[in-house]
Design an enzyme around this catalytic site. Structure first.
Site, short mmCIF file in Angstrom:
data_model
loop_
_atom_site.label_atom_id
_atom_site.label_comp_id
_atom_site.label_asym_id
_atom_site.label_seq_id
_atom_site.Cartn_x
_atom_site.Cartn_y
_atom_site.Cartn_z
N GLY A 102 0.81 -1.21 0.00
CA GLY A 102 0.00 0.00 0.00
C GLY A 102 0.84 1.26 0.00
N ASP A 269 1.26 -11.30 6.43
CA ASP A 269 1.78 -10.42 5.38
C ASP A 269 3.10 -9.79 5.82
OD1 ASP A 269 -0.21 -9.22 7.18
OD2 ASP A 269 0.37 -7.33 6.27
P1 AMP Z 1 1.52 -3.16 8.24
O1 AMP Z 1 0.69 -3.63 9.38
O2 AMP Z 1 2.23 -1.85 8.48
O3 AMP Z 1 2.46 -4.19 7.76
O4 AMP Z 1 0.51 -2.82 7.04
C1 AMP Z 1 -0.56 -3.63 6.67
C2 AMP Z 1 -1.07 -3.23 5.33
O5 AMP Z 1 -1.48 -1.86 5.32
C3 AMP Z 1 -0.09 -3.36 4.18
O6 AMP Z 1 -0.80 -3.77 3.06
C4 AMP Z 1 0.44 -1.96 4.01
O7 AMP Z 1 0.92 -1.72 2.73
C5 AMP Z 1 -0.79 -1.14 4.31
N1 AMP Z 1 -0.48 0.21 4.80
C6 AMP Z 1 0.03 0.55 6.01
N2 AMP Z 1 0.19 1.88 6.10
C7 AMP Z 1 -0.24 2.41 4.93
C8 AMP Z 1 -0.34 3.73 4.40
N3 AMP Z 1 0.02 4.79 5.11
N4 AMP Z 1 -0.81 3.86 3.15
C9 AMP Z 1 -1.19 2.81 2.43
N5 AMP Z 1 -1.13 1.55 2.86
C10 AMP Z 1 -0.66 1.34 4.10
MG MG Z 2 3.29 -5.03 6.46
#
Ligand code: AMP
Ligand code: MG
Length: 521
Positions: A102, A269
């Site tokens: 993302g 993930d």
């Molecule tokens: P994480 O828990 O940080 O590994 O993120 C989980 C999901 O949310 C992943 O698909 C990331 O790419 C997405 N994600 C986290 N923060 C953002 C953001 N600020 N913008 C877009 N996608 C995000």
């Molecule tokens: Mg992640």
């Protein structure tokens, strides 16, 4: 300047034919092409000189305007076809469907000294996978990811790396405490580096959509590129892939436990198919030794990702990977066997790891109970894990138990508590340990050298990262470099840096960013 070579991921796997940047479900494709967002006023604030050399960049390269442009998304390196990967995942135990990169954009691979490295900008703008979020990252979380990637590497733990940290010059809105008080923070981009950023979730998304064709392509790509030692083909090869991923994941967890690292968000993930520590968010190091501890406020109720649960969660995540691989293996038995072996093997590795931490070379029956009793003692009064083990390196077999307890005193947060029952249990453990040391065939000096190779002196405590963040927010980046340099040699005595070999200061106990962290980043 080194440049992008052919990217096997995009050569071997299907692209999303749609090239708009609309948020969407992406079917039958492993990735989507996407362009990084143009930053307003990019500024490079730190470069890992080691990663720079690993990747074949020179000092001159790194100081050039072009390098800043590449690492901030302002300009593409020659040959780069940037893309975001499609993956799914289980978040906190529940299937979350499509997630994907993302806010991470792969620039492509560079080749240096026969090693291929994927470059990935984190925080470089929205992608089709951004869902409701903005695709950006803030300085706070980027400093943490940049410093920790490199620190973890130098602790000898498998990890993705970080090449650079840049400010974008854009403002990013975040609600750090999730309490309705959103505020603007400085936007930043980390250039992450790894042979590959493929996650368990990349396999899961295809399996969840019954897209067996692409599942197989992804498994073949992974084996060919990253597990070339697997010579088999067909289902047997996928079983071997699963075995290799289990082994690497187990090793990674043993190392996390050894250094007291808590990842904080072990969603599927966030599990690398190469067994690398990936996605540094609300991580932390055990300060007070407590198996129940997690730094992640989002998880404070169930503590799913607490320190003591990381091995079990790794196994649970591997179970999800096994499920995802099942359609191309078509036989549950060999996958189950590997999963069932995980726990026994982990326990064996863990005991050996603990022997190393305690400086025991011989293998004895009494070691497991000795370790268990130590864990109880460590837990009896707030005891700093890092300082405890480092102090223990200096124990001599001819010490008395009282002398050893004095030696360990710097590890206790509440020294006054080490009295009566707690003191007795410590003395009892120390006596058993001294007896055990006397049965060893090693000199005190030899043992100390070995113990200092597995028990770090310096780790990136959250308050340290927060100090560097506070300074960086004011435009002073010296502490980032000081910590980066310090943590390059975590096992060495560094007399000039003795101030970082200390208990977490009291002011940091409950301060935001210093003990508990949210996922806001
Ligand atoms: P994480 O828990 O940080 O590994 O993120 C989980 C999901 O949310 C992943 O698909 C990331 O790419 C997405 N994600 C986290 N923060 C953002 C953001 N600020 N913008 C877009 N996608 C995000
Ligand atoms: Mg992640």
């Amino acid at each position: 300047m080194n440049t992008i070579v052919e990217d096997r991921f995009i050569a071997e796997l299907p692209a999303d034919p749609e090239t708009s940047n609309q948020r969407r479900q992406v079917m039958e494709a492993a990735f989507s092409y996407v362009a990084p967002k143009t930053p307003a006023h990019p500024q490079l604030i730190h470069v890992s000189d080691e990663m720079m050399a690993e990747l074949g960049f020179t000092d001159t390269d790194v100081r050039s305007e072009e390098f800043l442009q590449y690492m901030s998304g302002a300009k593409l390196m020659a040959g780069s076809q940037p893309y975001a990967m499609c993956y799914g995942g289980h978040q906190f135990g529940h299937w979350a469907g499509q997630l994907g990169d993302g806010r991470a954009i792969n620039l492509g691979a560079v080749l240096h000294d026969d090693q291929s490295w994927m470059l990935q900008l984190k925080g470089a703008g929205p992608t089709p996978y951004s869902r409701t979020a903005d695709g950006l990252a803030v300085l706070r979380s980027s400093v943490r990811e940049h410093l920790c990637s490199e620190a973890i590497y130098h602790l000898g733990v498998a990890t993705t790396r970080s090449l650079s940290l840049a400010l974008t010059g854009d403002q990013v809105l975040r609600d750090v405490l999730y309490d309705g008080n959103a505020a603007y923070e400085k936007g930043a981009i980390v250039c992450r580096v790894a042979p590959s950023f493929i996650r368990f979730g990349n396999f899961q998304i295809f399996a969840s959509r019954s897209d067996v064709k692409n599942l197989q392509l992804l498994a073949d790509h992974t084996i060919k590129s990253f597990y070339p030692e697997i010579k088999l083909t067909g289902p047997a090869a996928y079983v071997e892939l699963f075995r290799a991923v289990s082994d690497r994941t187990r090793q990674m967890i043993v190392d996390w436990q050894r250094v007291g690292f808590v990842h904080g968000v072990m969603n599927t993930d966030n599990m690398s198919i190469l067994g690398l520590t990936i996605d540094y968010g609300p991580y932390g190091w055990l300060e007070a030794y407590d198996p129940q501890w997690t730094p992640n406020t989002t998880d404070k109720e169930h503590r799913r990702y607490r320190y003591g649960n990381q091995p079990a969660i790794a196994q649970w995540n591997l179970f999800q990977l096994a499920n995802a691989l099942f359609p191309i293996v078509n036989d549950a038995k060999p996958l189950e066997e590997i999963l069932n072996q995980f726990q026994a093997r982990y326990l064996e590795d863990e005991l050996n790891m603990m022997r190393a931490k305690l400086g025991l070379v011989e293998v004895k029956e009494e070691d497991a109970p000795l370790v268990k009793k130590l864990e109880d003692a460590l837990h009896s009064s707030e005891t700093d894990m890092t300082i405890f083990y480092r102090q223990l390196c200096a124990v001599r077999a001819d010490h008395t138990s009282t002398e050893v307890l004095d030696l360990l005193a710097p590890a206790f947060y509440r020294p006054a508590e080490i009295a009566s029952v707690i003191k007795d249990s410590w003395i009892e453990w120390i006596q058993a340990y001294l007896d055990r040391l006397r049965a060893e065939n090693q000199s005190d000096e030899q043992r100390a050298v070995q113990m200092r190779r597995v028990n770090p002196k310096y780790v990136l405590r959250n308050y340290m990262a927060q100090l560097a963040i506070d300074e960086a927010d004011k435009g002073d980046y010296r502490l980032i470099d000081e910590l980066y340099q310090l943590l390059k040699r975590p096992y060495d005595e560094q007399v000039e840096s003795e101030k970082w070999y200390a208990l977490r200061p009291e002011w940091a106990r409950n301060k935001v960013g210093c003990s508990m962290l949210s996922c806001s980043s």
